[in-house]
Design a protein around this motif. Structure first.
Motif, short mmCIF file in Angstrom:
data_model
loop_
_atom_site.label_atom_id
_atom_site.label_comp_id
_atom_site.label_asym_id
_atom_site.label_seq_id
_atom_site.Cartn_x
_atom_site.Cartn_y
_atom_site.Cartn_z
N GLN A 24 0.82 -1.21 0.00
CA GLN A 24 0.00 0.00 0.00
C GLN A 24 0.86 1.26 0.00
O GLN A 24 0.54 2.26 -0.66
CB GLN A 24 -0.95 -0.01 1.20
CG GLN A 24 -2.07 -1.03 1.07
CD GLN A 24 -2.99 -1.05 2.28
OE1 GLN A 24 -2.65 -0.53 3.35
NE2 GLN A 24 -4.17 -1.65 2.12
N LYS B 63 0.68 3.83 -3.11
CA LYS B 63 0.29 5.22 -2.85
C LYS B 63 1.32 6.19 -3.40
O LYS B 63 0.98 7.17 -4.08
CB LYS B 63 0.10 5.43 -1.35
CG LYS B 63 -0.30 6.86 -0.98
CD LYS B 63 -0.44 7.01 0.53
CE LYS B 63 -0.78 8.46 0.90
NZ LYS B 63 -0.90 8.63 2.38
N CYS B 64 2.60 5.92 -3.12
CA CYS B 64 3.67 6.82 -3.57
C CYS B 64 3.78 6.83 -5.09
O CYS B 64 3.97 7.90 -5.70
CB CYS B 64 4.99 6.41 -2.94
SG CYS B 64 5.08 6.66 -1.15
N GLU C 153 1.40 6.10 -7.34
CA GLU C 153 0.23 6.74 -7.94
C GLU C 153 0.26 8.25 -7.75
O GLU C 153 -0.22 8.99 -8.61
CB GLU C 153 -1.04 6.13 -7.36
CG GLU C 153 -1.27 4.68 -7.83
CD GLU C 153 -2.54 4.07 -7.30
OE1 GLU C 153 -3.10 4.62 -6.31
OE2 GLU C 153 -2.99 3.05 -7.87
N GLN C 154 0.86 8.72 -6.65
CA GLN C 154 1.01 10.16 -6.45
C GLN C 154 1.94 10.77 -7.49
O GLN C 154 1.86 11.96 -7.79
CB GLN C 154 1.53 10.45 -5.04
CG GLN C 154 0.49 10.28 -3.95
CD GLN C 154 1.04 10.49 -2.56
OE1 GLN C 154 2.26 10.49 -2.34
NE2 GLN C 154 0.15 10.69 -1.60
N ASN C 155 2.84 9.94 -8.03
CA ASN C 155 3.75 10.39 -9.08
C ASN C 155 3.15 10.20 -10.47
O ASN C 155 3.83 10.45 -11.48
CB ASN C 155 5.07 9.64 -8.99
CG ASN C 155 5.98 10.19 -7.90
OD1 ASN C 155 6.53 11.27 -8.02
ND2 ASN C 155 6.11 9.45 -6.81
N GLY C 156 1.92 9.70 -10.54
CA GLY C 156 1.25 9.54 -11.81
C GLY C 156 1.49 8.21 -12.49
O GLY C 156 1.16 8.04 -13.67
N ASP C 157 2.06 7.26 -11.75
CA ASP C 157 2.35 5.95 -12.33
C ASP C 157 1.17 4.99 -12.14
O ASP C 157 0.37 5.14 -11.22
CB ASP C 157 3.61 5.36 -11.68
CG ASP C 157 4.83 6.24 -11.88
OD1 ASP C 157 5.16 6.52 -13.04
OD2 ASP C 157 5.43 6.66 -10.87
N SER C 158 1.10 3.99 -13.02
CA SER C 158 0.05 2.97 -12.97
C SER C 158 0.62 1.70 -12.36
O SER C 158 1.70 1.24 -12.76
CB SER C 158 -0.47 2.70 -14.38
OG SER C 158 -1.34 1.59 -14.38
N SER D 45 12.26 7.39 -2.15
CA SER D 45 13.03 8.17 -3.12
C SER D 45 14.11 7.32 -3.80
O SER D 45 14.36 7.46 -5.00
CB SER D 45 13.67 9.38 -2.44
OG SER D 45 14.51 8.97 -1.37
N TYR E 200 12.35 4.85 -6.17
CA TYR E 200 11.86 5.51 -7.39
C TYR E 200 13.00 5.86 -8.33
O TYR E 200 12.86 5.76 -9.55
CB TYR E 200 11.07 6.77 -7.02
CG TYR E 200 10.15 7.21 -8.13
CD1 TYR E 200 9.00 6.47 -8.41
CD2 TYR E 200 10.42 8.34 -8.89
CE1 TYR E 200 8.15 6.85 -9.43
CE2 TYR E 200 9.57 8.72 -9.91
CZ TYR E 200 8.43 7.98 -10.18
OH TYR E 200 7.60 8.35 -11.19
#
Length: 223
Positions: A14, A18-19, A21-26, A106, A109
């Motif tokens: 989760q 969450k992190c 999807e906040q960056n716009g990833d699927s 970070s 990512y």
């Protein structure tokens, strides 16, 4: 990015979802290796995040099967197992990177985006040739003369890297960094063992030796 996450720990999953999807990833999430392998085989992803310890089938076995099935999507393995031997095992079965838990998002990512930037091997259409040795980079098919040679993923990567740098000295450090992604020396015979296995397949059955050892320095592949 389109990411496949194979993680059985719900809290960890989760947090990552969450992190991302906040960056716009699927994100497609699976909780076991079998579902992860199925999704990786039938759908296209930019990167796969695979947990090392999963219920049922171990993450190492799953990644090994995916690579043998010619699934070439970059894979980063997550694990609480932090010893060098565990990192080596993960990279050795075909993972492109290995991140130890707990980790900062970070860093995860940064590693994901670095892997996603790599040109997929399936898009590298040119063949590589050296004397009677041919590598088809779209299928990873390796032949010498009329003999097809079966290579494990790391053996293939070593051979490809050597041929891309043919007639030049390739050091142990260069192979660790470019094949395994190591930026440190694991103090094992990892490189020597894999090169030895590769030579047994590429050179030993044939009259002309292509891979040569420069003692104390590294390897050269040439005619």
């Amino acid at each position: 990015m389109k990411i496949l996450l194979v993680e059985d720990d719900i809290d960890t999953a989760q947090f990552i979802i969450k992190c991302l999807e906040q960056n716009g990833d699927s994100v497609t999430h699976c909780t076991d290796a079998e579902q992860g392998m199925l999704n990786a085989s039938i759908h296209s992803f930019d990167v796969i995040i695979f947990d090392r310890l999963l219920p049922g089938m171990d993450g190492l076995d799953a990644v090994r099967i995916l690579r043998k099935s010619n699934v070439l999507t970059p894979i980063i393995m997550l694990s609480a197992l932090s010893e060098t031997a565990h990192r080596v095992a993960g990279l050795n079965v075909g993972a492109d990177d290995y991140l130890v838990k707990p980790f900062a998002f970070s860093e995860l990512y940064a590693r994901l985006t670095a892997l996603a930037r790599r040109q997929p091997l399936l898009q590298q259409s040119s063949d590589l040739r050296l004397k009677d040795l041919t590598i088809c980079r779209t299928t990873r098919k390796v032949t010498r003369g009329k003999t097809q040679i079966e290579l494990l993923p790391k053996e293939y990567q070593i051979l490809e890297y050597l041929i891309l740098n043919k007639t030049q000295l390739v050091t142990k450090t260069m192979l660790l960094e470019n094949v395994w992604g190591f930026h440190f020396d694991p103090k094992t015979s990892l490189v020597q063992t894999h090169v030895s296995r590769l030579r047994n397949k590429i050179d030993k059955p044939f009259s002309c030796e292509l891979i040569k050892t420069v003692r104390g320095h590294g390897y050269i592949i040439s005619e």
